[in-house]
Design a protein around this motif. Structure first.
Motif, PDB file in Angstrom:
ATOM      1  N   TYR A 124       0.392   1.814  13.403  1.00 15.23           N
ATOM      2  CA  TYR A 124      -0.866   1.612  12.696  1.00 15.23           C
ATOM      3  C   TYR A 124      -1.936   1.085  13.634  1.00 15.23           C
ATOM      4  O   TYR A 124      -1.651   0.537  14.698  1.00 15.23           O
ATOM      5  CB  TYR A 124      -0.669   0.626  11.537  1.00 15.23           C
TER       6      TYR A 124
ATOM      7  N   GLY B 214       0.822  -1.200   0.000  1.00 12.96           N
ATOM      8  CA  GLY B 214       0.000   0.000   0.000  1.00 12.96           C
ATOM      9  C   GLY B 214       0.859   1.253   0.000  1.00 12.96           C
ATOM     10  O   GLY B 214       2.072   1.189  -0.206  1.00 12.96           O
ATOM     11  N   PRO B 215       0.215   2.420   0.212  1.00 11.23           N
ATOM     12  CA  PRO B 215      -1.173   2.621   0.653  1.00 11.23           C
ATOM     13  C   PRO B 215      -2.185   2.454  -0.482  1.00 11.23           C
ATOM     14  O   PRO B 215      -1.838   2.557  -1.646  1.00 11.23           O
ATOM     15  CB  PRO B 215      -1.168   4.070   1.163  1.00 11.23           C
TER      16      PRO B 215
ATOM     17  N   MET C  27      -3.453   0.119   4.480  1.00 11.68           N
ATOM     18  CA  MET C  27      -2.295  -0.704   4.138  1.00 11.68           C
ATOM     19  C   MET C  27      -2.672  -2.162   4.394  1.00 11.68           C
ATOM     20  O   MET C  27      -3.503  -2.462   5.262  1.00 11.68           O
ATOM     21  CB  MET C  27      -1.085  -0.333   4.996  1.00 11.68           C
TER      22      MET C  27
ATOM     23  N   SER D 140      -5.381   5.863   3.369  1.00 12.73           N
ATOM     24  CA  SER D 140      -4.456   5.410   4.414  1.00 12.73           C
ATOM     25  C   SER D 140      -4.408   3.906   4.611  1.00 12.73           C
ATOM     26  O   SER D 140      -3.686   3.447   5.476  1.00 12.73           O
ATOM     27  CB  SER D 140      -4.825   6.071   5.750  1.00 12.73           C
TER      28      SER D 140
ATOM     29  N   HIS E 185      -4.545   1.178   9.178  1.00 11.76           N
ATOM     30  CA  HIS E 185      -4.363   2.564   8.749  1.00 11.76           C
ATOM     31  C   HIS E 185      -3.479   3.274   9.762  1.00 11.76           C
ATOM     32  O   HIS E 185      -3.316   2.826  10.903  1.00 11.76           O
ATOM     33  CB  HIS E 185      -5.702   3.290   8.557  1.00 11.76           C
ATOM     34  N   THR E 186      -2.904   4.381   9.350  1.00  9.73           N
ATOM     35  CA  THR E 186      -1.987   5.126  10.217  1.00  9.73           C
ATOM     36  C   THR E 186      -2.694   5.568  11.486  1.00  9.73           C
ATOM     37  O   THR E 186      -3.821   6.061  11.451  1.00  9.73           O
ATOM     38  CB  THR E 186      -1.435   6.356   9.483  1.00  9.73           C
TER      39      THR E 186
END
Length: 211
Positions: A189, A111-112, A144, A142, A168-169
């Motif tokens: 994450y 990803g992202p 991944m 965002s 996601h972050t």
């Protein structure tokens, strides 16, 4: 949980509903479609724990095993657990409520991805968690994919299959149980869901060869 802990042995740590010795398999839980009426997830539980959800869950890695088998007989690991810890509300209760936690993995990350593009590519093999239970939401760019385990073709005539976390972050407060392991949330994450892919997906064969 306490009874399971006694059976599994004192070296197998309990981590917010999951077990250290089978952590890569246990992380791959999947929410059922319907939520339990009147049931709410624990907002303080780590996102990677099923305790954070208000849905019934099942564990993907155990679905293809019999009672006498273990997931490692069918699946191979793609990731390594470097560190894991939880912060207990009451340190005297190792199986009690947790108020924080973290896991550090050494794993491939894909990803992202844009949410809609990922939905289009993976279709029914992508399952995002019920984000309404948390204050944060998935953003459009965002997501991944973190492959954790795979089932080789030799174990199933349907071919290769890779099971992954979707993350996601994380932009929240840093988990204090991580000590100095995580700096300024860099590379941190939060779980967003689960997905799987096989060599039947577009580009799946190339990704599997790369992994």
């Amino acid at each position: 949980a306490e009874a399971f802990g006694s059976a599994l042995g004192s070296q197998n740590r309990y981590l917010a509903g999951l077990w250290r010795d089978s952590l890569l398999f246990d992380l791959l839980w999947l929410e059922a479609t319907e939520h339990l009426v009147g049931c709410r997830g624990d907002a303080l539980a780590p996102s990677w724990s099923w305790a954070a959800t208000r849905s019934p869950v099942f564990f993907v890695a155990y679905a293809s095993t019999s009672a006498s088998d273990t997931p490692s007989q069918y699946w191979r690991e793609l990731a390594e657990v470097v560190e894991c810890a939880v912060t207990l509300e009451d340190p005297a209760l190792p199986f009690g409520r947790v108020i924080g936690g973290h896991i550090i993995l050494r794993a491939p990350v894909l990803g992202p991805y844009n949410v809609e593009d990922l939905r289009s590519q993976l279709a029914n093999s992508l399952r995002l968690d019920d984000v309404d239970r948390r204050d944060d939401k998935h953003t459009d760019t965002s997501l991944m994919i973190v492959p954790l385990i795979y089932r080789p073709e030799s174990q199933d005539k349907r071919g290769w299959l890779v099971s992954c976390l979707v993350v996601h972050t994380y932009a929240g407060e840093r988990d204090e149980s991580a000590g100095s392991s995580l700096s300024d949330n860099q590379g941190v994450y939060q779980r967003a869901g689960y997905c799987w892919f096989s060599d039947r997906h577009e580009g799946g064969r190339e990704i599997i060869d790369l992994l």
